[in-house]
Design an enzyme around this catalytic site. Structure first.
Site, PDB file in Angstrom:
ATOM      1  N   SER A  94       0.545  -1.824   0.055  1.00  0.00           N
ATOM      2  CA  SER A  94       0.077   0.071  -0.009  1.00  0.00           C
ATOM      3  C   SER A  94       1.049   1.140   0.052  1.00  0.00           C
ATOM      4  O   SER A  94       1.834   1.153  -0.836  1.00  0.00           O
ATOM      5  CB  SER A  94      -0.861  -0.214   0.858  1.00  0.00           C
ATOM      6  OG  SER A  94      -1.788   0.201   1.243  1.00  0.00           O
ATOM      7  N   ASP A 101      -9.638  -4.583  -5.831  1.00  0.00           N
ATOM      8  CA  ASP A 101      -9.347  -4.690  -4.078  1.00  0.00           C
ATOM      9  C   ASP A 101      -9.814  -2.923  -4.110  1.00  0.00           C
ATOM     10  O   ASP A 101      -9.146  -1.648  -5.594  1.00  0.00           O
ATOM     11  CB  ASP A 101      -7.651  -4.275  -4.598  1.00  0.00           C
ATOM     12  CG  ASP A 101      -6.657  -3.331  -3.508  1.00  0.00           C
ATOM     13  OD1 ASP A 101      -7.692  -2.576  -3.173  1.00  0.00           O
ATOM     14  OD2 ASP A 101      -5.805  -3.807  -3.601  1.00  0.00           O
ATOM     15  N   HIS A 125      -7.248  -5.673   0.192  1.00  0.00           N
ATOM     16  CA  HIS A 125      -6.588  -5.021  -0.225  1.00  0.00           C
ATOM     17  C   HIS A 125      -5.183  -5.709   0.555  1.00  0.00           C
ATOM     18  O   HIS A 125      -3.921  -4.610   0.309  1.00  0.00           O
ATOM     19  CB  HIS A 125      -6.652  -3.228  -0.243  1.00  0.00           C
ATOM     20  CG  HIS A 125      -5.030  -2.416  -0.239  1.00  0.00           C
ATOM     21  ND1 HIS A 125      -5.087  -2.128  -1.047  1.00  0.00           N
ATOM     22  CD2 HIS A 125      -5.247  -1.405   0.900  1.00  0.00           C
ATOM     23  CE1 HIS A 125      -3.844  -0.876  -1.115  1.00  0.00           C
ATOM     24  NE2 HIS A 125      -3.869  -0.769   0.020  1.00  0.00           N
TER      25      HIS A 125
END
Lengths: 272, 272
Positions: B95, B217, B245
């Protein structure tokens, strides 16, 4: 045999020559109008009802086939008004009901004197050159969650939709509102709501439309509202001070005042 | 005087000639790698650490000015590796750390043998012709909520990020992970994370990059991942079966296996 009005849990209050109909959004019922509708009862007949599958509408009204598109809900609205001999009503619609209203008005413009759309979006999904605000992945996740656990879903959806985190009571109340919904009807309605695409219908709307836009509305963000405004011929746009997606809940006074002006103004409203 | 490694709560395990560094995402700490990192300990030295302001990193590391941009976090990573005399590490980043990794690799390509990016996005906000997945209204609402009530925010954010609603334990655990974060550091980091725009940096990344893309996601949707893949020269894209995610949390075996392949493959990986 119950009338269609009874089956939609219709409540009529107030007196006046014109009729104002309030149409609630996804997962709600007519109670969401409780702080706005009374402001119209002094000089209008105010009609509240519940969409099929929601609130205290007769569960038998819901038909999986008919209600697999927004057009089914639009046909319900037409049938309801016809059954009561009403026409030329002012319709105040929130969220998905703005598109139900548009589809009904395309079929039967005679029924509507005007439509006030609160937080309308013709399509939630982003597309080439179109910003509805959501990628499919986000809607898939939200609907997966809704199908797996409606209560958890309500707890996620409510704060996003209501905003105004400094006043958590609105969110708590809205969770309760959502949790009154029956998942067997609300779940398929979620798919219909979130994956409908009414963009091509907007230019066909021929009745006067006023759009109420909130600040920081995550469900109907700026580009989605702009699309509706630009594609509905002659529509007027009024920007509210209210934030979030549910100004009739969080900012009822401003909402009532703005709707009243929309109903009476013939000239473009201030802020257009 | 504590070393920089101690201040970042560095843990090193395993043996081998190469070093694999795992960099966690927003609101988390190194514990999110607990089901993935051990798979590398047999033949690598595995380095876990906590970003400034998160996990058990020394709170004094956090500097409001330095950490007002992702570049501050990138400088931290460079300083940490330099302080330990490490170079040519394999960095596995999730991320927001994928962009921290990219910025660090642009400044100091010598430090990195390769980068594996899990769920990268160079910009979360939609823009003309760019689909990051979020309109400003949605991010404003989420950050308003985070600032007003971090715990409520965690309860909203976790199910969206984790997905997999049929396995609610992952979401419950992730809420706990988020709630371990100190809002005084996590709140400004949220703004930095969600409003950063690294799109112009992507073409400058000169180290080998493998991108891991999940299904559904909502944080790094298809167009956002495609942008990173298309703009980082020579990057490889691997699509996981995992949804959500956080595949390192919800699908650790597939994630570990895919990362292993990314580290060893010189030829393009299957699924590229």
């Amino acid at each position: 045999m119950a009338t269609l009005a009874e089956r939609h849990n219709v409540r009529i209050r107030g007196e006046g020559n014109s009729v104002v109909v309030f149409a609630h959004g996804f997962g709600c019922d007519q109670l969401v109008w409780k702080d706005v509708a009374p402001a119209f009862e002094g000089d209008h007949r105010v009609l509240l009802f519940d969409l099929a599958g929601l609130g205290r509408a007769d569960p038998e009204l819901y038909d999986r086939q008919r209600h697999s598109t927004l057009d089914g809900y639009a046909l319900d609205l037409i049938a309801l008004l016809d059954s009561m001999g009403l026409s030329q009503v002012h319709l105040v619609a929130h969220s998905v009901s703005t598109m139900i209203a548009a589809l009904a008005a395309i079929r039967r413009p005679d029924l509507f004197a005007s439509i006030v759309m609160i937080g309308p979006s013709a399509c939630y999904l982003n597309d080439d050159g179109y910003r509805g605000g959501f990628e499919r992945e986000m809607l898939d996740q939200l609907i997966d969650l809704l199908e797996a656990n409606f209560v958890d879903w309500a707890r996620v959806f409510a704060p996003i939709v209501i905003g105004n985190p400094d006043r958590p009571k609105f969110t708590d109340d809205f969770v309760e509102t959502l949790c009154r919904a029956d998942p067997q009807f609300a779940t398929p309605f979620a798919r219909v709501t979130f994956f409908s695409d009414c963009r091509e219908d907007m230019p066909k709307v021929g009745v006067p439309v006023t759009i109420l836009q909130c600040q920081e509305d995550p469900v109907a963000p700026e580009p989605a509202i702009a699309f509706v405004h630009e594609t509905i011929p002659g529509s007027r746009l009024v920007r509210l001070e209210a934030t979030g997606h549910c100004p009739h809940i969080t900012h009822p006074e401003e909402t009532a005042e703005t709707v009243r002006r929309a109903l009476t103004d013939v000239a473009p409203a201030a802020g257009t």
